[in-house]
Scaffold this motif. Structure first.
Motif, PDB file in Angstrom:
ATOM      1  N   ILE A 181       0.929  -0.976  -0.112  1.00  0.00           N
ATOM      2  CA  ILE A 181       0.173   0.029  -0.173  1.00  0.00           C
ATOM      3  C   ILE A 181       0.762   1.137  -0.056  1.00  0.00           C
ATOM      4  CG2 ILE A 181      -1.836   1.337   1.151  1.00  0.00           C
ATOM      5  CD1 ILE A 181      -2.555  -1.571   2.363  1.00  0.00           C
ATOM      6  N   GLY A 182       0.766   1.966  -1.097  1.00  0.00           N
ATOM      7  CA  GLY A 182       1.591   3.133  -1.314  1.00  0.00           C
ATOM      8  C   GLY A 182       1.355   4.377  -0.390  1.00  0.00           C
ATOM      9  N   VAL A 183       2.140   5.470  -0.500  1.00  0.00           N
ATOM     10  CA  VAL A 183       1.983   6.493   0.298  1.00  0.00           C
ATOM     11  C   VAL A 183       0.607   7.260   0.056  1.00  0.00           C
ATOM     12  CG1 VAL A 183       4.335   6.897   0.885  1.00  0.00           C
ATOM     13  CG2 VAL A 183       3.128   7.914  -1.175  1.00  0.00           C
ATOM     14  N   ASP A 184       0.024   7.145  -1.073  1.00  0.00           N
ATOM     15  CA  ASP A 184      -1.186   7.494  -1.422  1.00  0.00           C
ATOM     16  C   ASP A 184      -2.425   6.820  -1.225  1.00  0.00           C
ATOM     17  OD1 ASP A 184      -0.657   5.793  -3.391  1.00  0.00           O
ATOM     18  OD2 ASP A 184      -0.865   7.015  -5.162  1.00  0.00           O
ATOM     19  N   GLY A 185      -2.128   5.621  -0.542  1.00  0.00           N
ATOM     20  CA  GLY A 185      -3.154   4.591  -0.187  1.00  0.00           C
ATOM     21  C   GLY A 185      -3.680   3.769  -1.265  1.00  0.00           C
ATOM     22  N   HIS A 193       3.710  11.194   9.135  1.00  0.00           N
ATOM     23  CA  HIS A 193       3.914  11.278   7.799  1.00  0.00           C
ATOM     24  C   HIS A 193       3.403   9.862   7.098  1.00  0.00           C
ATOM     25  CE1 HIS A 193       5.866  14.877   8.396  1.00  0.00           C
ATOM     26  NE2 HIS A 193       6.971  14.226   9.236  1.00  0.00           N
ATOM     27  N   PRO A 194       2.946  10.063   5.826  1.00  0.00           N
ATOM     28  CA  PRO A 194       2.363   8.581   5.055  1.00  0.00           C
ATOM     29  C   PRO A 194       3.546   7.891   4.742  1.00  0.00           C
ATOM     30  CG  PRO A 194       2.164  10.730   3.913  1.00  0.00           C
ATOM     31  CD  PRO A 194       2.499  11.195   5.200  1.00  0.00           C
ATOM     32  N   VAL A 195       3.770   6.511   4.971  1.00  0.00           N
ATOM     33  CA  VAL A 195       4.642   5.719   4.406  1.00  0.00           C
ATOM     34  C   VAL A 195       3.959   4.398   3.586  1.00  0.00           C
ATOM     35  CG1 VAL A 195       6.540   6.375   5.990  1.00  0.00           C
ATOM     36  CG2 VAL A 195       4.631   4.505   6.892  1.00  0.00           C
ATOM     37  N   ALA A 196       4.904   3.972   2.732  1.00  0.00           N
ATOM     38  CA  ALA A 196       4.388   2.883   2.091  1.00  0.00           C
ATOM     39  C   ALA A 196       4.778   1.461   3.014  1.00  0.00           C
ATOM     40  CB  ALA A 196       5.098   2.634   0.846  1.00  0.00           C
ATOM     41  N   VAL A 197       3.748   0.826   2.778  1.00  0.00           N
ATOM     42  CA  VAL A 197       3.923  -0.369   3.892  1.00  0.00           C
ATOM     43  C   VAL A 197       3.419  -1.635   3.288  1.00  0.00           C
ATOM     44  CG1 VAL A 197       3.610   0.862   5.938  1.00  0.00           C
ATOM     45  CG2 VAL A 197       1.478  -0.119   4.935  1.00  0.00           C
ATOM     46  N   TRP A 198       3.958  -3.034   3.723  1.00  0.00           N
ATOM     47  CA  TRP A 198       3.277  -4.223   3.322  1.00  0.00           C
ATOM     48  C   TRP A 198       2.392  -4.680   4.396  1.00  0.00           C
ATOM     49  CZ3 TRP A 198       3.875  -6.696  -1.129  1.00  0.00           C
ATOM     50  CH2 TRP A 198       5.096  -6.475  -1.870  1.00  0.00           C
ATOM     51  N   TRP A 199       1.030  -4.798   3.877  1.00  0.00           N
ATOM     52  CA  TRP A 199      -0.070  -5.130   4.841  1.00  0.00           C
ATOM     53  C   TRP A 199      -0.523  -6.479   4.674  1.00  0.00           C
ATOM     54  CZ3 TRP A 199      -2.182  -3.611   9.037  1.00  0.00           C
ATOM     55  CH2 TRP A 199      -3.530  -4.009   9.315  1.00  0.00           C
ATOM     56  N   LYS A 200      -0.692  -7.262   5.638  1.00  0.00           N
ATOM     57  CA  LYS A 200      -1.163  -8.697   5.667  1.00  0.00           C
ATOM     58  C   LYS A 200      -2.659  -8.657   6.059  1.00  0.00           C
ATOM     59  CE  LYS A 200       1.711 -12.109   6.530  1.00  0.00           C
ATOM     60  NZ  LYS A 200       2.460 -12.972   7.050  1.00  0.00           N
TER      61      LYS A 200
END
Length: 233
Positions: free
Chosen positions: A67-71, A107-114
């Motif tokens: 999931i990127g910084v823009d959602g 601050h928005p960050v890109a993450v791996w989400w399970k």
């Protein structure tokens, strides 16, 4: 002349180990795993998964989404799935979603989400709904949807097109009663592409079946608004 040369070499020797030892700085937008200090992403409005998910077979699929910084969901990986069909369905469902991005220090960050998606069998649910036809009276539809799990389509509304539509795409927004057995009736068109579309949409909605809305685990009748898109291939 030798003194400036020695001084320059000295500076290079001091700077060299710092570059070699520290490596390249990690880009700020490189995805990270959700953990301590990271607020996880949240589904954006209108992007929540239904309370119940239905498929041709019951089971589950575990997905790992970037999931990127823009959602936006930029990539979906299947970690495991009880059936290949559920893996494909889970990937399709996750790819179409939108999130409020994860945040670190605000601050928005890109993450791996399970996330784990659990599916119920469509056929089992349909049998339950059809058996319910006379078991529970329709009741008075609710207007207060507080703490209510909305209905979930098990057999969707499939429109039978007519010649009057002239193969032009359109849509109809209906407000219908979905009763305690998941049957649809008393539909009013709130918006439509024309009378011929309304008639076809009402007929399709009447053939649809839903897993009924529930409040505190009990089936309840509700007014439910949904849109039917009519497309031609």
């Amino acid at each position: 002349m030798p003194r400036p040369t020695i001084l320059l070499l000295g500076l290079l020797l001091i700077a060299g180990p710092a570059i070699a030892g520290g490596g390249q700085p990690k880009p700020e937008n490189e995805p990270i795993e959700v953990g301590p200090g990271v607020d996880p992403p949240k589904p954006a409005m209108g992007s929540y998964l239904p309370a119940k998910l239905f498929a041709a077979t019951a089971g589950a699929a575990v997905v790992r989404a970037l999931i990127g910084v823009d959602g936006d969901v930029e990539k979906v990986e299947i970690v495991e799935a009880s059936d290949p069909r559920l893996a494909a369905l889970a990937q399709q469902m996750m790819t179409s979603r939108k999130f409020e991005p994860a945040r670190r220090d605000g601050h928005p960050v890109a993450v791996w989400w399970k996330e784990t998606l659990r599916f119920k069998s469509e056929s089992d649910e349909l049998e339950s709904i059809e058996a319910c036809h006379e078991a529970i009276p329709p009741g008075q539809p609710l207007t207060d949807m507080t703490d209510v799990e909305v209905p979930v389509a098990v057999r969707p509304a499939i429109v039978e097109t007519t010649a009057a539509m002239h193969r032009k795409p359109g849509s109809v927004t209906l407000q219908c009663v979905v009763d305690t057995c998941g049957h649809v009736h008393d539909c009013d068109a709130l918006n439509s592409s024309g009378p011929e579309y309304e008639e076809a949409a009402r007929s399709a909605a009447g053939r649809a079946l839903f897993s009924p809305a529930r409040r505190h685990g009990e089936a309840v009748a509700v007014f439910y608004t949904f849109r039917i898109d009519i497309r031609f291939r």
